[in-house]
Design a protein around this motif. Structure first.
Motif, PDB file in Angstrom:
ATOM      1  N   PRO A  34       0.895  -1.251   0.075  1.00  0.00           N
ATOM      2  CA  PRO A  34      -0.033   0.141   0.148  1.00  0.00           C
ATOM      3  C   PRO A  34       0.748   1.251   0.025  1.00  0.00           C
ATOM      4  CG  PRO A  34       0.094  -1.011   2.240  1.00  0.00           C
ATOM      5  CD  PRO A  34       0.780  -1.900   1.427  1.00  0.00           C
ATOM      6  N   LEU A  35       0.280   2.411  -0.556  1.00  0.00           N
ATOM      7  CA  LEU A  35       0.930   3.502  -0.484  1.00  0.00           C
ATOM      8  C   LEU A  35       0.775   4.486   0.363  1.00  0.00           C
ATOM      9  CD1 LEU A  35       1.088   4.091  -4.691  1.00  0.00           C
ATOM     10  CD2 LEU A  35       2.996   3.494  -2.931  1.00  0.00           C
ATOM     11  N   ASP A  36      -0.302   4.035   1.386  1.00  0.00           N
ATOM     12  CA  ASP A  36      -0.840   5.052   2.287  1.00  0.00           C
ATOM     13  C   ASP A  36      -0.312   5.020   3.558  1.00  0.00           C
ATOM     14  OD1 ASP A  36      -2.079   2.790   2.891  1.00  0.00           O
ATOM     15  OD2 ASP A  36      -3.932   3.319   3.203  1.00  0.00           O
ATOM     16  N   ASN A  37       0.916   4.054   3.944  1.00  0.00           N
ATOM     17  CA  ASN A  37       1.513   3.993   5.071  1.00  0.00           C
ATOM     18  C   ASN A  37       2.486   5.287   5.192  1.00  0.00           C
ATOM     19  OD1 ASN A  37       0.853   1.525   6.105  1.00  0.00           O
ATOM     20  ND2 ASN A  37       2.111   0.416   4.486  1.00  0.00           N
ATOM     21  N   GLU A  38       2.913   5.563   6.345  1.00  0.00           N
ATOM     22  CA  GLU A  38       3.885   6.620   6.571  1.00  0.00           C
ATOM     23  C   GLU A  38       4.973   6.572   5.900  1.00  0.00           C
ATOM     24  OE1 GLU A  38       5.729   9.539  10.312  1.00  0.00           O
ATOM     25  OE2 GLU A  38       3.999   8.029  10.763  1.00  0.00           O
ATOM     26  N   PHE A  39       5.810   7.452   5.273  1.00  0.00           N
ATOM     27  CA  PHE A  39       6.999   7.266   4.205  1.00  0.00           C
ATOM     28  C   PHE A  39       8.153   7.769   5.329  1.00  0.00           C
ATOM     29  CE2 PHE A  39       9.882   9.090   1.054  1.00  0.00           C
ATOM     30  CZ  PHE A  39      10.005   8.197   0.546  1.00  0.00           C
ATOM     31  N   GLU A  58       6.313   9.431  -3.856  1.00  0.00           N
ATOM     32  CA  GLU A  58       6.388  10.584  -2.791  1.00  0.00           C
ATOM     33  C   GLU A  58       7.017  11.767  -3.393  1.00  0.00           C
ATOM     34  OE1 GLU A  58       4.989  10.967   0.151  1.00  0.00           O
ATOM     35  OE2 GLU A  58       3.877   8.711   0.158  1.00  0.00           O
ATOM     36  N   PHE A  59       8.086  11.437  -3.957  1.00  0.00           N
ATOM     37  CA  PHE A  59       9.130  12.527  -4.570  1.00  0.00           C
ATOM     38  C   PHE A  59       8.371  13.351  -5.658  1.00  0.00           C
ATOM     39  CE2 PHE A  59      12.176  14.221  -7.790  1.00  0.00           C
ATOM     40  CZ  PHE A  59      12.905  14.837  -6.858  1.00  0.00           C
ATOM     41  N   ALA A  60       7.613  12.415  -6.371  1.00  0.00           N
ATOM     42  CA  ALA A  60       6.925  13.191  -7.776  1.00  0.00           C
ATOM     43  C   ALA A  60       5.811  13.991  -7.228  1.00  0.00           C
ATOM     44  CB  ALA A  60       6.457  12.114  -8.801  1.00  0.00           C
ATOM     45  N   THR A  76       8.940   2.228  -6.065  1.00  0.00           N
ATOM     46  CA  THR A  76       7.755   2.862  -6.657  1.00  0.00           C
ATOM     47  C   THR A  76       7.483   3.814  -5.451  1.00  0.00           C
ATOM     48  OG1 THR A  76       7.105   1.160  -7.861  1.00  0.00           O
ATOM     49  CG2 THR A  76       5.523   2.421  -7.211  1.00  0.00           C
ATOM     50  N   ARG A  77       7.426   3.570  -4.139  1.00  0.00           N
ATOM     51  CA  ARG A  77       6.955   4.376  -3.212  1.00  0.00           C
ATOM     52  C   ARG A  77       7.971   5.743  -3.171  1.00  0.00           C
ATOM     53  NH1 ARG A  77       4.229   4.528   1.965  1.00  0.00           N
ATOM     54  NH2 ARG A  77       3.908   6.584   2.475  1.00  0.00           N
ATOM     55  N   LEU A  78       8.984   5.363  -3.067  1.00  0.00           N
ATOM     56  CA  LEU A  78      10.074   6.563  -3.220  1.00  0.00           C
ATOM     57  C   LEU A  78       9.676   7.703  -4.338  1.00  0.00           C
ATOM     58  CD1 LEU A  78      12.797   8.252  -2.304  1.00  0.00           C
ATOM     59  CD2 LEU A  78      14.141   6.558  -3.921  1.00  0.00           C
TER      60      LEU A  78
END
Length: 199
Positions: free
Chosen positions: A7-12, A48-50, A43-45
């Motif tokens: 998932p992409l909604d966890n704290e980064f 978040e960056f984009a 992908t997560r990185l």
């Protein structure tokens, strides 16, 4: 989607150095390549960056992932007028139209200013490198797996698990299967692994 999709909604967490390097790379080049083994968070990185960069720079963000459909017409439809664009290409080695995407780096005279963030697994880096170098130079950001302490902290923060024997076992499993640290714990494969391993 797979039960092991992250998932992409966890704290980064814990990617400050990579974020800084991405900033530096896109200052110098038009293409940034994020490379690493499966499950390390490429992908997560990139996501978040984009999101942050496109908002700060006033860029139109377009995310491109292989869906087995021709990409040329889609690109023409979305990049048809002057402006600043940030393209995020996930798993670039699986994109049949990668060369079409890279051609947009050459459209500056038309007022189309493009920066591209690419993710690719290590084993496919050489193939993607050749395609990029036909058009542009690029910078690379290597994403390494988290160490045991960071894995345990990510688990605590995102999953609320505090018991040391659970943390220890999950972090041990995660060294071999990185995506398991961010999968929902009620997903049956993760439950099965945990049930079997802590008896």
């Amino acid at each position: 989607s797979s039960a092991f999709s992250a998932p992409l909604d966890n704290e980064f967490l814990y990617r400050e150095d990579e974020i800084k390097k991405l900033d530096e790379v896109l200052e110098e080049y038009d293409v940034a390549v994020i490379s690493g083994t499966a499950g390390t968070g490429k992908t997560r990185l990139a996501v978040e960056f984009a999101k942050n960069r496109s908002s700060e720079q006033g860029e139109t963000l377009l995310c491109i992932r292989d869906n087995a459909l021709p990409i040329y017409e889609e690109l023409q439809m979305h990049l048809n007028h002057p402006g600043k664009y940030l393209l995020f290409v996930d798993d670039a080695n699986q994109i049949a139209g990668l060369s079409h995407i890279l051609q947009y780096l050459l459209k500056k005279e038309n007022g189309i200013i493009v920066k591209i963030i690419i993710t690719v697994r290590d084993y496919a880096l050489n193939e993607v490198h050749k395609k990029i170098m036909e058009v542009a130079r690029y910078g690379i950001i290597k994403v390494k797996p988290f160490d045991k302490e960071k894995i345990e902290e990510i688990i605590k923060v995102n999953l609320g698990i505090k018991k040391q024997h659970y943390l220890k076992r999950i972090s041990e499993i995660s060294i071999s299967f990185p995506l398991t640290i961010i999968c929902p714990l009620n997903s049956s494969p993760v439950k099965a692994i945990l049930d079997k391993s802590i008896r």
